[in-house]
Design an enzyme around this catalytic site. Structure first.
Site, PDB file in Angstrom:
ATOM      1  N   GLU A 173      -4.476  -1.929 -11.825  1.00  0.00           N
ATOM      2  CA  GLU A 173      -5.295  -0.745 -11.513  1.00  0.00           C
ATOM      3  C   GLU A 173      -6.619  -0.788 -12.263  1.00  0.00           C
ATOM      4  O   GLU A 173      -6.633  -1.123 -13.450  1.00  0.00           O
ATOM      5  CB  GLU A 173      -4.548   0.536 -11.924  1.00  0.00           C
ATOM      6  CG  GLU A 173      -3.539   0.996 -10.908  1.00  0.00           C
ATOM      7  CD  GLU A 173      -2.929   2.339 -11.257  1.00  0.00           C
ATOM      8  OE1 GLU A 173      -3.214   2.879 -12.347  1.00  0.00           O
ATOM      9  OE2 GLU A 173      -2.158   2.850 -10.427  1.00  0.00           O
ATOM     10  N   THR A 181       7.154   1.303  -2.595  1.00  0.00           N
ATOM     11  CA  THR A 181       8.375   2.116  -2.558  1.00  0.00           C
ATOM     12  C   THR A 181       8.996   2.057  -1.170  1.00  0.00           C
ATOM     13  O   THR A 181      10.214   1.949  -1.036  1.00  0.00           O
ATOM     14  CB  THR A 181       8.036   3.559  -2.964  1.00  0.00           C
ATOM     15  OG1 THR A 181       7.359   3.486  -4.205  1.00  0.00           O
ATOM     16  CG2 THR A 181       9.273   4.405  -3.097  1.00  0.00           C
ATOM     17  N   GLY A 197       0.902  -1.809  -9.399  1.00  0.00           N
ATOM     18  CA  GLY A 197       0.070  -3.006  -9.371  1.00  0.00           C
ATOM     19  C   GLY A 197      -1.105  -2.853 -10.321  1.00  0.00           C
ATOM     20  O   GLY A 197      -1.261  -1.822 -10.988  1.00  0.00           O
ATOM     21  N   SER A 243      -1.486   1.345  -5.806  1.00  0.00           N
ATOM     22  CA  SER A 243      -0.915   2.618  -5.368  1.00  0.00           C
ATOM     23  C   SER A 243      -1.170   2.831  -3.868  1.00  0.00           C
ATOM     24  O   SER A 243      -2.301   2.683  -3.409  1.00  0.00           O
ATOM     25  CB  SER A 243      -1.536   3.741  -6.181  1.00  0.00           C
ATOM     26  OG  SER A 243      -0.984   4.948  -5.774  1.00  0.00           O
ATOM     27  N   GLY A 244      -0.135   3.157  -3.151  1.00  0.00           N
ATOM     28  CA  GLY A 244      -0.261   3.424  -1.719  1.00  0.00           C
ATOM     29  C   GLY A 244      -0.134   2.181  -0.859  1.00  0.00           C
ATOM     30  O   GLY A 244      -0.268   2.240   0.359  1.00  0.00           O
ATOM     31  N   SER A 259       3.090   9.202  -4.390  1.00  0.00           N
ATOM     32  CA  SER A 259       2.869   8.105  -5.326  1.00  0.00           C
ATOM     33  C   SER A 259       3.923   8.099  -6.431  1.00  0.00           C
ATOM     34  O   SER A 259       4.199   9.131  -7.040  1.00  0.00           O
ATOM     35  CB  SER A 259       1.469   8.260  -5.916  1.00  0.00           C
ATOM     36  OG  SER A 259       1.242   7.224  -6.817  1.00  0.00           O
ATOM     37  N   SER A 260       4.530   6.925  -6.658  1.00  0.00           N
ATOM     38  CA  SER A 260       5.518   6.826  -7.738  1.00  0.00           C
ATOM     39  C   SER A 260       4.756   6.802  -9.048  1.00  0.00           C
ATOM     40  O   SER A 260       3.922   5.925  -9.239  1.00  0.00           O
ATOM     41  CB  SER A 260       6.330   5.537  -7.602  1.00  0.00           C
ATOM     42  OG  SER A 260       6.664   5.301  -6.273  1.00  0.00           O
ATOM     43  N   ASN A 299      -2.217   8.263  -2.681  1.00  0.00           N
ATOM     44  CA  ASN A 299      -0.920   8.233  -2.006  1.00  0.00           C
ATOM     45  C   ASN A 299      -0.273   9.613  -2.119  1.00  0.00           C
ATOM     46  O   ASN A 299      -0.183  10.159  -3.212  1.00  0.00           O
ATOM     47  CB  ASN A 299      -0.047   7.158  -2.692  1.00  0.00           C
ATOM     48  CG  ASN A 299       1.303   6.996  -2.032  1.00  0.00           C
ATOM     49  OD1 ASN A 299       1.635   7.712  -1.073  1.00  0.00           O
ATOM     50  ND2 ASN A 299       2.083   6.065  -2.535  1.00  0.00           N
TER      51      ASN A 299
HETATM   52  N1  LIG Z   1       6.096  -0.329   6.229  1.00  0.00           N
HETATM   53  C1  LIG Z   1       5.516   0.856   6.400  1.00  0.00           C
HETATM   54  N2  LIG Z   1       5.494   1.423   7.607  1.00  0.00           N
HETATM   55  C2  LIG Z   1       4.931   2.605   7.802  1.00  0.00           C
HETATM   56  N3  LIG Z   1       4.328   3.309   6.829  1.00  0.00           N
HETATM   57  C3  LIG Z   1       4.304   2.804   5.585  1.00  0.00           C
HETATM   58  C4  LIG Z   1       4.898   1.547   5.306  1.00  0.00           C
HETATM   59  N4  LIG Z   1       4.727   1.295   4.002  1.00  0.00           N
HETATM   60  C5  LIG Z   1       4.041   2.345   3.486  1.00  0.00           C
HETATM   61  N5  LIG Z   1       3.790   3.251   4.431  1.00  0.00           N
HETATM   62  C6  LIG Z   1       3.074   4.525   4.281  1.00  0.00           C
HETATM   63  O1  LIG Z   1       2.334   4.439   3.102  1.00  0.00           O
HETATM   64  C7  LIG Z   1       2.665   5.466   2.190  1.00  0.00           C
HETATM   65  C8  LIG Z   1       2.620   4.940   0.787  1.00  0.00           C
HETATM   66  O2  LIG Z   1       3.622   3.990   0.584  1.00  0.00           O
HETATM   67  P1  LIG Z   1       4.414   3.892  -0.780  1.00  0.00           P
HETATM   68  O3  LIG Z   1       4.752   5.218  -1.298  1.00  0.00           O
HETATM   69  O4  LIG Z   1       5.498   2.948  -0.581  1.00  0.00           O
HETATM   70  O5  LIG Z   1       3.333   3.247  -1.696  1.00  0.00           O
HETATM   71  P2  LIG Z   1       3.502   2.666  -3.149  1.00  0.00           P
HETATM   72  O6  LIG Z   1       3.032   1.292  -3.136  1.00  0.00           O
HETATM   73  O7  LIG Z   1       4.875   2.890  -3.608  1.00  0.00           O
HETATM   74  O8  LIG Z   1       2.492   3.526  -3.956  1.00  0.00           O
HETATM   75  P3  LIG Z   1       2.608   4.063  -5.433  1.00  0.00           P
HETATM   76  O9  LIG Z   1       2.285   2.946  -6.319  1.00  0.00           O
HETATM   77  O10 LIG Z   1       1.603   5.123  -5.481  1.00  0.00           O
HETATM   78  O11 LIG Z   1       3.966   4.566  -5.583  1.00  0.00           O
HETATM   79  C9  LIG Z   1       4.056   5.907   2.604  1.00  0.00           C
HETATM   80  O12 LIG Z   1       4.268   7.241   2.272  1.00  0.00           O
HETATM   81  C10 LIG Z   1       4.031   5.678   4.106  1.00  0.00           C
HETATM   82  O13 LIG Z   1       3.462   6.795   4.734  1.00  0.00           O
HETATM   83 MG   LIG Z   2       5.735   4.038  -4.923  1.00  0.00          MG
END
Ligand SMILES: Nc1ncnc2c1ncn2[C@@H]1O[C@H](COP(=O)(O)OP(=O)(O)OP(=O)(O)O)[C@@H](O)[C@H]1O
Ligand SMILES: [Mg+2]
Length: 1027
Positions: A402, A131, A400, A126-127, A179-180, A176
């Site tokens: 956890e 996404t 991923g 997560s984070g 977070s999705s 996050n």
């Molecule tokens: N390539 C990137 N460039 C800049 N900031 C990023 C990038 N990727 C992620 N972030 C930052 O990290 C935060 C978390 O990313 P994201 O929501 O994609 O995580 P995730 O892997 O989907 O987590 P979850 O499993 O909780 O959904 C985003 O809101 C953004 O602020």
């Molecule tokens: Mg996500």
């Protein structure tokens, strides 16, 4: 625009060439761009060090072969602009620095060229940025793929599905802020031209527990806060809501309804706009559902006088009823006694705790199903109308691995999912690796890797697996409990290398596993799961509530809860089985596609940019199986490259291949590596690729290239400068020649124009003065007139003597024209005469005589003109040496006018009348006095001979069809041209001595010959041309 550090600016006349530094030469400064080139590839520390160094240089992407490892930078790096997308478009994977766009482009091109469905699997905790990565991929396709107007709608909907799904499925968590809380697999469908034409989303395991409970510092799903913050006042009033999240129990469990990084109000606007783009019409029903969940949360219970549970919050019921059916009958009302919250009588037979649990279960069920409905609705709007052949790129954004302090059933599902994906990864990676070696004819060396199938079986095997045991326990008669379930697990799975419980464990491990826990040894690590509440989670089914909700007036709810579901006798599947089945389907989908991987890593827990927490990263490197990944990749050959690419890059290192290799590529590469001194064990040559076993070999080659570069650069620079100067010189020379040529052309044109204008002026003036005496004003015009008259004559003279046309001469040439005309005629006549044949001349001479005698004298003359004179008119061939003319005639007796047929023969000195080969009469020309004919059309002629001459028989009266011809010939031969008499009315002729006969001529309709009064011969000649 700022450039990423791995792009250099090379200036030249103000032009900026962005030249990418080589993949390998950049390694000294910022590690390696591909982990397979790590010398110490088995060392986790070296791996993490490489990540750290690159992260320090803001290089967040690194490859492990074709797998992309991405480290969340937690700040905008400005590497996602349109210009960046263009740079990666159509460029080979390894030719440019690692980027999510390179993976996107590579996948897209593979789909287009190989026509095979593709998928990109994005994983990480997560984070970590999953996404975000999936959004970047979508944006890349939306920007770089060709689209038409119609397709742009689909493209917009694909992009806009994200804000909607994020509002309903994402929440702020400790890890996050966005977070999705569900897994997402999205298919993007492309037509044969590579344009996006549709899409489909599959959603997995929404974290429904969040609807009713959030940990400290976390929030419920974004949509609740967005509605309360952004919704219009009258909208909120209609829903019975207040603009204050604090008022809602379901929103304050985590004690942080407001988050500084989130702007709920503007997000609400974005969501509304996205819903419009998607073509959403059921907004009111959807808002009612969101509100109803909040009202459910605020529904409270109290204890009645008899100790029964009662609903104490009436207002909530009023609003809840709006969501439900309005016409309740007694039966449904009775059923509702089991469905506590919806029990409007206010009393409930459940205990307080049961009532609260059932209320929360209902809230979760309603929200969960509404979410699934929403996904289906988006899918409808993404449905492709195109029916031709299409290919698909799938994007999997899934949770991923956890591990928490306490891991619930949800964590179990997530880790099970990762276990399955790892299996898929191993299968596909090893398979594809093996396939590549086979295709290239390279001997395959088996790789030792941990096959996690044993763990997958532990979870999902029929009858013996974890999920089967759970199902059995939930569905068996009697009261199942968490403890009895744990015991059953111990009975069945005890002894399995990857399953441990407190009871089964010994020593140290026993201490680490609680009494209500079991431990699974996953491929990525050990995780303790608690069985507490496991069975309750599985068995709570919303049958009772569903039976009521499916009658709801709310369109969405009635579609979410199906009547059959309530009435069917079949046992509903447990949540675990449902998940297992949907996962199996997902794996099936992924197996049918060519996979690419993006592994996301979170550098720190504080969401801070520039901070690299090594322990945290190590943990993720382990859980994502990256070292395993690298090991598999390196087991064979560290580096492979197509012959043409290898030769292109290193050909300058060998005189045999520089500047160009003309033979087979494989031979070129062999020559090159021999020259470089590669040892046989260091490399292998396949059918189309060279495989290099150790990174060191490649680095040496790369260093050699680096050393050679200055010399190469100098050569290139020299030839480039020479080329540029030559081009410049040519440009200037061409420009000079061109301008001189243009000047000359223009001058010539101007001269011609001036001359033309002068002529026109002279012409006009001359025309005005044309009737004056010759003077300077008209002399040009007059000359021109004369000239053009003469030229007309030259070009178009009369063609024959009969052509009487002659151009009109200008006044000054009238006389000359007449002379010319005469001369011309004479000339033509002379020419005509010269051309004429003797026979024709004779004919013409005879005709001239005929005209002299008969023209305007005899009526039948004009008809005779076109008829040629011939020697014989008897239709037979004669020897005409002596006889010159032979013609049939009718001789009339002088006395009785009896008609007798005779042939008249003309010789050179006499004429003879013959009948049946007997000579009847001879007339010597010398004796012939004259010839008489009438002026009419008849054919009579009288040959006058002197009656005194005894040899002659007096005058002869003849009639002949060709009288003009015969008379002409006779007169010519006898030289009696002047002795032809043409009489008007009658001809007298001598009958005998002293006696005369007369022929009277008249005109009539037809020829008649008769004896008239007074003994005259009466001839009526047909009247042809009255004169
Ligand atoms: N390539 C990137 N460039 C800049 N900031 C990023 C990038 N990727 C992620 N972030 C930052 O990290 C935060 C978390 O990313 P994201 O929501 O994609 O995580 P995730 O892997 O989907 O987590 P979850 O499993 O909780 O959904 C985003 O809101 C953004 O602020
Ligand atoms: Mg996500």
């Amino acid at each position: 625009m700022s450039l990423p550090p791995h792009w250099k600016e090379v200036g030249g006349e103000g032009r900026v060439h962005r030249v990418m530094e080589s993949t390998l030469t950049a390694r000294d400064r910022v590690g390696v761009q591909d982990f397979v080139l790590l010398e110490n590839y088995t060392s986790e520390a070296a791996f993490i060090e490489n990540l750290r160094r690159r992260f320090g240089e803001k290089l967040i992407y690194t490859y492990i072969g074709s797998v992309l490892v991405s480290v969340n930078p937690y700040k905008d790096l400005e590497i996602y602009s349109k210009a960046h997308m263009e740079r990666y478009r159509g460029v080979s994977f390894y030719e440019i620095s690692p980027h999510i766009y390179a993976v996107s482009d590579n996948t897209y091109r593979a789909m287009r060229t190989e026509r095979r469905d593709q998928c990109i699997l994005i994983s990480g905790e997560s984070g970590a940025g999953k996404t975000e990565a999936s959004k970047k991929i979508l944006q890349y396709y939306a920007t770089t793929c060709p689209v038409t107007d119609h397709m742009s709608t689909i493209r917009d909907r694909l992009l806009q599905s994200n804000p909607v799904l994020e509002a309903f499925g994402n929440a702020k968590t400790l890890r996050n802020d966005n977070s999705s809380r569900f897994g997402k697999y999205m298919d993007v469908q492309f037509d044969f031209r590579g344009a996006p034409i549709g899409g489909h989303i599959l959603n997995y395991l929404l974290e429904k527990s969040r609807v009713v409970h959030q940990n400290h510092g976390e929030r419920n799903f974004h949509i609740f806060y967005q509605l309360l913050e952004g919704g219009e006042q009258d909208q909120l009033s209609k829903l019975g809501l207040e603009r204050n999240a604090q008022k809602y129990h379901y929103l304050v469990k985590g004690c942080c309804p407001r988050v500084s990084s989130i702007n709920d109000k503007s997000d609400w606007k974005t969501v509304r706009k996205a819903l419009t783009v998607i073509g959403f019409h059921e907004e009111e029903d959807l808002l009612n559902i969101i509100a109803s969940v909040l009202h459910l949360g605020n529904t409270q219970f109290g204890e009645g006088e008899d100790g029964e549970t009662q609903i104490t919050t009436e207002p909530q019921l009023t609003y809840l009823s709006k969501v439900r059916t309005s016409n309740m009958n007694s039966t449904s009302s009775h059923r509702l006694t089991h469905s506590l919250i919806l029990h409007f009588k206010g009393r409930c037979p459940l205990s307080f705790e049961q009532a609260v649990a059932a209320r929360d279960a209902l809230a979760k069920a309603v929200y969960g199903r509404a979410f699934t409905w929403l996904v289906a609705k988006i899918n409808q709007s993404l449905l492709a109308s195109y029916k031709g052949s299409s290919s698909v790129i799938g994007l999997l954004d899934i949770y991923g691995f956890e591990v928490f302090q306490h891991n619930s059933f949800e964590q179990f599902c997530i880790n099970y999912c990762n276990e399955k994906l790892q299996q898929l990864f191993i299968k596909l990676t090893l398979k594809s690796e093996q396939e590549e070696y086979e295709a290239e004819g390279i001997t395959w060396e088996p790789v030792k890797y941990f096959d996690n199938k044993i763990i997958c079986d532990l979870v999902e095997e029929k009858h013996k697996g974890f999920i089967s045991i759970l199902d059995e326990e939930c569905l068996r008669p009697g009261e199942p409990s968490d403890i009895s379930f744990l015991e059953k697990l111990e009975d069945t799975l005890g002894g399995h290398a990857h399953f441990v419980t407190h009871k089964l464990a010994n020593g140290k491990t026993r201490k680490a596993v609680g009494r209500e826990e079991f431990r699974l040894i996953h491929y990525a690590g050990e995780v303790n799961y608690t069985v507490n509440g496991e069975l309750a989670n599985q068995s709570v089914n919303s049958r009772t509530a569903g039976s009521v909700i499916c009658q709801s007036d709310n369109q969405i709810l009635s579609q979410c809860f199906h009547r059959e579901e309530v009435t069917t006798q079949k046992r509903p599947e447990t949540a675990a089985t449902q998940f297992k089945n949907s996962l199996a389907k997902l794996i099936e989908i992924l197996m049918s596609k060519e996979p690419s991987y993006v592994r996301c890593i979170k550098p720190n827990d504080a969401k801070q940019s520039g901070r690299f927490d090594e322990a945290l990263v190590r943990h993720q490197v382990k859980y994502l199986g990256l070292m395993e990944n690298l090991r598999v990749r390196r087991a064979g050959f560290a580096y492979r490259r197509r012959y043409e690419a290898f030769l292109q890059r290193y050909k300058s290192l060998c005189p045999g291949t520089w500047p160009n290799w003309q033979g087979r590529l494989a031979d070129g590469v062999a020559t090159l590596v021999q020259h470089l001194g590669y040892k046989p064990e260091e490399y292998k040559l396949g059918k189309t690729k060279i495989f290099i076993r150790f990174p060191k070999t490649l680095f040496t080659t790369e260093d050699a290239l680096e050393a050679r570069r200055p010399a190469l650069a100098l050569t290139l620079q020299t030839s480039w400068r020479g080329y540029r100067e030559r081009a410049k010189y040519h440009r200037i020379r061409n420009a000079v020649i061109q301008s001189a040529w243009r000047g000359m052309k223009s001058r010539r044109k101007a001269r011609r124009r001036r001359h033309a204008a002068e002529i026109i002026r002279k012409f006009i003036k001359g025309f005005i003065y044309r009737h004056y005496e010759r003077c300077p004003e008209n002399e040009y015009f007059l000359d021109h007139q004369r000239f053009s008259f003469l030229m007309t004559l030259v070009r178009n003279p009369p063609k024959s003597v009969l052509d009487k046309s002659w151009p009109v001469p200008p006044p000054s040439l009238t006389e000359a024209s007449e002379h010319l005309c005469r001369l011309c005629m004479q000339n033509m006549m002379r020419a005509y005469c010269r051309r004429i044949q003797p026979e024709w001349k004779k004919q013409m001479e005879q005709k001239v005589v005929a005209s002299q005698i008969f023209q305007d004298q005899k009526d039948s003359y004009p008809q005779s003109v076109p008829k040629l004179f011939v020697a014989s008119r008897l239709g037979r061939e004669f020897n005409l040496k002596v006889i010159q003319t032979l013609v049939a005639v009718t001789k009339y007796d002088r006395r009785g006018y009896k008609a007798r047929p005779r042939q008249l023969l003309l010789t050179s000195s006499f004429a003879v009348l013959v009948a049946e080969a007997k000579l009847k009469q001879r007339i010597d020309y010398a004796a012939l006095r004259s010839i008489s004919v009438s002026s009419l059309t008849d054919g009579f002629m009288v040959l006058h001979v002197p009656s005194e001459d005894n040899k002659q028989k007096s005058d002869v009266v003849l009639q002949c069809d060709h009288v003009i011809e015969v008379v002409t010939k006779l007169a010519t031969m006898a030289d009696k041209k002047n002795k032809v008499n043409i009489s008007q009315d009658s001809i007298k002729f001598a009958v005998a001595r002293g006696k005369e006969g007369v022929i009277d001529f008249t005109s009539g309709s037809e020829l008649k010959v008769a004896k008239g009064k007074k003994g005259h011969l009466l001839v009526t000649a047909p009247q042809l041309n009255p004169r």
